[in-house]
Write an enzyme that holds these catalytic residues in place. Structure first.
Site, PDB file in Angstrom:
ATOM      1  N   GLY A   1      37.721  29.999  46.350  1.00 23.01           N
ATOM      2  CA  GLY A   1      36.721  29.310  47.159  1.00 23.01           C
ATOM      3  C   GLY A   1      35.994  28.204  46.426  1.00 23.01           C
ATOM      4  N   THR A   2      36.571  27.741  45.331  1.00 24.21           N
ATOM      5  CA  THR A   2      35.957  26.686  44.509  1.00 24.21           C
ATOM      6  C   THR A   2      35.647  25.434  45.332  1.00 24.21           C
ATOM      7  OG1 THR A   2      37.616  27.398  42.896  1.00 24.21           O
ATOM      8  CG2 THR A   2      36.240  25.495  42.300  1.00 24.21           C
ATOM      9  N   THR A   3      36.645  24.982  46.076  1.00 26.81           N
ATOM     10  CA  THR A   3      36.515  23.723  46.814  1.00 26.81           C
ATOM     11  C   THR A   3      35.357  23.827  47.807  1.00 26.81           C
ATOM     12  OG1 THR A   3      38.921  23.584  46.655  1.00 26.81           O
ATOM     13  CG2 THR A   3      37.841  22.041  48.154  1.00 26.81           C
ATOM     14  N   TRP A   4      35.298  24.956  48.483  1.00 31.39           N
ATOM     15  CA  TRP A   4      34.240  25.176  49.480  1.00 31.39           C
ATOM     16  C   TRP A   4      32.862  25.213  48.812  1.00 31.39           C
ATOM     17  CZ3 TRP A   4      33.989  30.197  52.948  1.00 31.39           C
ATOM     18  CH2 TRP A   4      33.154  29.947  54.037  1.00 31.39           C
TER      19      TRP A   4
ATOM     20  N   HIS B   1      36.457  26.431  35.859  1.00 31.86           N
ATOM     21  CA  HIS B   1      37.136  27.711  36.053  1.00 31.86           C
ATOM     22  C   HIS B   1      37.017  28.572  34.798  1.00 31.86           C
ATOM     23  CE1 HIS B   1      38.827  26.876  39.904  1.00 31.86           C
ATOM     24  NE2 HIS B   1      39.724  26.012  39.513  1.00 31.86           N
TER      25      HIS B   1
ATOM     26  N   ARG C   1      36.431  36.406  44.959  1.00 31.82           N
ATOM     27  CA  ARG C   1      37.196  36.668  46.187  1.00 31.82           C
ATOM     28  C   ARG C   1      37.985  37.956  46.031  1.00 31.82           C
ATOM     29  NH1 ARG C   1      41.540  32.439  48.983  1.00 31.82           N
ATOM     30  NH2 ARG C   1      41.418  33.372  51.059  1.00 31.82           N
TER      31      ARG C   1
ATOM     32  N   SER D   1      46.759  33.440  47.878  1.00 32.36           N
ATOM     33  CA  SER D   1      46.386  32.022  47.842  1.00 32.36           C
ATOM     34  C   SER D   1      47.005  31.345  46.614  1.00 32.36           C
ATOM     35  CB  SER D   1      44.857  31.906  47.826  1.00 32.36           C
ATOM     36  OG  SER D   1      44.461  30.573  47.913  1.00 32.36           O
TER      37      SER D   1
ATOM     38  N   TYR E   1      33.413  35.099  48.549  1.00 30.96           N
ATOM     39  CA  TYR E   1      34.086  34.264  49.562  1.00 30.96           C
ATOM     40  C   TYR E   1      33.975  34.904  50.945  1.00 30.96           C
ATOM     41  CZ  TYR E   1      37.980  31.709  51.763  1.00 30.96           C
ATOM     42  OH  TYR E   1      38.759  30.943  52.611  1.00 30.96           O
TER      43      TYR E   1
ATOM     44  N   GLY F   1      42.160  29.485  54.872  1.00 35.20           N
ATOM     45  CA  GLY F   1      40.704  29.584  54.935  1.00 35.20           C
ATOM     46  C   GLY F   1      40.196  30.833  55.618  1.00 35.20           C
TER      47      GLY F   1
HETATM   48  P1  A3P Z   1      43.823  30.240  51.278  1.00 38.72           P
HETATM   49  O1  A3P Z   1      44.961  29.813  50.409  1.00 38.72           O
HETATM   50  O2  A3P Z   1      43.737  31.725  51.424  1.00 38.72           O
HETATM   51  O3  A3P Z   1      43.787  29.556  52.589  1.00 38.72           O
HETATM   52  P2  A3P Z   1      40.069  27.121  45.627  1.00 38.72           P
HETATM   53  O4  A3P Z   1      39.243  26.064  46.248  1.00 38.72           O
HETATM   54  O5  A3P Z   1      39.330  27.962  44.631  1.00 38.72           O
HETATM   55  O6  A3P Z   1      41.349  26.575  45.112  1.00 38.72           O
HETATM   56  O7  A3P Z   1      40.416  28.156  46.774  1.00 38.72           O
HETATM   57  C1  A3P Z   1      41.317  27.808  47.773  1.00 38.72           C
HETATM   58  C2  A3P Z   1      41.142  28.739  48.940  1.00 38.72           C
HETATM   59  O8  A3P Z   1      39.931  28.430  49.627  1.00 38.72           O
HETATM   60  C3  A3P Z   1      42.263  28.543  49.957  1.00 38.72           C
HETATM   61  O9  A3P Z   1      42.476  29.838  50.535  1.00 38.72           O
HETATM   62  C4  A3P Z   1      41.641  27.561  50.909  1.00 38.72           C
HETATM   63  O10 A3P Z   1      42.250  27.514  52.176  1.00 38.72           O
HETATM   64  C5  A3P Z   1      40.209  28.063  50.976  1.00 38.72           C
HETATM   65  N1  A3P Z   1      39.255  27.043  51.411  1.00 38.72           N
HETATM   66  C6  A3P Z   1      39.196  25.755  51.019  1.00 38.72           C
HETATM   67  N2  A3P Z   1      38.182  25.131  51.647  1.00 38.72           N
HETATM   68  C7  A3P Z   1      37.592  26.044  52.437  1.00 38.72           C
HETATM   69  C8  A3P Z   1      36.492  25.991  53.361  1.00 38.72           C
HETATM   70  N3  A3P Z   1      35.823  24.875  53.562  1.00 38.72           N
HETATM   71  N4  A3P Z   1      36.163  27.118  54.015  1.00 38.72           N
HETATM   72  C9  A3P Z   1      36.851  28.266  53.814  1.00 38.72           C
HETATM   73  N5  A3P Z   1      37.897  28.379  52.968  1.00 38.72           N
HETATM   74  C10 A3P Z   1      38.266  27.280  52.285  1.00 38.72           C
END
Ligand code: A3P
Length: 345
Positions: free
Chosen positions: A97-100, A159, A180, A188, A242, A312
């Site tokens: 959930g890093t990006t989020w 990370h 998570r 993922s 997450y 997601g």
């Molecule tokens: P999935 O592969 O299960 O869909 P990270 O950002 O740490 O690389 O994590 C990626 C995971 O976060 C992916 O999970 C991705 O789809 C999910 N993700 C990215 N943006 C998101 C958002 N805005 N809301 C919820 N999940 C999100």
């Protein structure tokens, strides 16, 4: 030409890193080779393994498996990174959930300079990772001067395990961590790693998760380092999940803002600022933006940006694991978590 000082004040929050680079300038590719060569003798002596997709070599350093290019980066980081009291670091194990969380934290901290409903919000033109400097990436590339040049408050991403970023017992800055459910993380990670090796079997990634042999892993030691710090110093380390973010993102954004010392005012609540941040950073919204559909994550990591936005959701592990695999990983994680107060049940 804007100057960095003119780009932000402490009240306005962090400057989008990509914008700051226009002023600072960058030496991204020129210096990365140099840093890789540093400590080559030490790196060569460390236990090694291949990452599950066979693309990168991992080295065991200070109890964690790191990509070999990150070992010199960590050494530099531990020696030279000087946190400021108003720094905020978003930390996570990859695929958790890093990006989020990058997007939510940036949008929350920068909401005075960039109202979240605004058409010109940086998150509408930049990938969330472009808004925050990635600590190990900068130290790997010998780019720490860019970090020093950033105005306060700085918002950064890593990370790395906690002791590698913040070696002192009490962090001199604030840290926001997201974890998570490990089975979903494994799924993922498999989808992500497959983008570089399409025939990668899920079982290979699964075994590496169970062995703890993943970049930045073992995952349980990564999570527990931040978990313990969050219970010992709740005003310094915020521990989020997450799955809780999915369940009630608005509640967690309020919690995040309180932790950051910038709670939402009654006027902001009335104006719907929290919901605007949640909407701006939502999976469906971010996934649809060109900034997240076109291009690659990093010139050094040829993974398309859309790989960051797959599903997601939580619970996708049921579509990838047998019941035996699931209970095996559950048992490993439960053993590691026993007595810590943290669990994933
Ligand atoms: P999935 O592969 O299960 O869909 P990270 O950002 O740490 O690389 O994590 C990626 C995971 O976060 C992916 O999970 C991705 O789809 C999910 N993700 C990215 N943006 C998101 C958002 N805005 N809301 C919820 N999940 C999100």
């Amino acid at each position: 030409m804007p100057t960095l000082a003119s780009m932000a004040t402490p009240e306005e929050g962090p400057v989008p890193f990509e914008d700051a680079l226009v002023v600072i300038g960058t030496n991204l590719l020129s210096s990365s080779q140099h840093r890789e060569e540093e400590h080559a003798d030490l790196v060569a002596t460390l236990p090694s393994a291949l990452e599950a997709n066979g693309v990168k070599k991992l080295r065991l350093y200070q109890g964690f498996w790191l990509r070999d290019i990150h070992v010199p980066a960590v050494i530099a980081l531990q020696r030279r990174f000087q946190p400021r009291h108003d720094d905020v670091i978003v930390a996570s194990f990859p695929k958790c959930g890093t990006t989020w969380l990058n997007a939510l934290t940036f949008a929350t901290m920068a909401r005075r300079a960039y109202p979240p409903a605004g058409a010109d919000h940086p998150l509408r033109r930049l990938n969330p990772h472009q808004c925050l400097p990635f600590l190990e990436g900068l130290f790997q590339g010998g780019r720490e001067a860019e970090l020093e040049a950033l105005p306060s408050p700085r918002l950064m991403n890593t990370h790395m395990p906690l002791p590698m970023v913040v070696p002192s017992a009490v962090p001199g800055c604030r840290v926001v961590y997201v974890c998570r459910e490990p089975k979903d993380m494994a799924v993922s990670a498999w989808h992500f790693l497959r983008r570089l090796q399409p025939d990668l079997a899920f079982s290979v990634v699964f075994e590496s998760v169970c062995d703890g042999r993943m970049a930045f892993g073992p995952v349980w030691d990564h999570v527990l380092g931040y978990w313990r710090a969050s219970t010992a110093m709740p005003d310094k380390v915020l521990f989020l999940r997450y799955e809780e973010l999915l369940r009630d993102p608005a509640d967690k954004v309020r919690k995040l803002a309180r932790f950051l010392g910038m709670p939402f005012s009654a006027a902001e609540e009335d104006a719907g600022t929290v919901d605007s941040i949640v909407r701006l950073c939502s999976f469906d919204h971010l996934k649809g933006l060109d900034a997240n559909k076109i291009g690659h994550l990093d010139p050094l990591l040829p993974v398309p940006r859309d790989a960051l936005f797959r599903n997601g959701a939580s619970g996708d592990w049921v579509n990838h694991m047998t019941a035996e695999m699931a209970s095996r990983l559950d048992r490993i994680v439960a053993d590691k978590m026993r007595g810590t107060g943290l669990n994933f049940r």
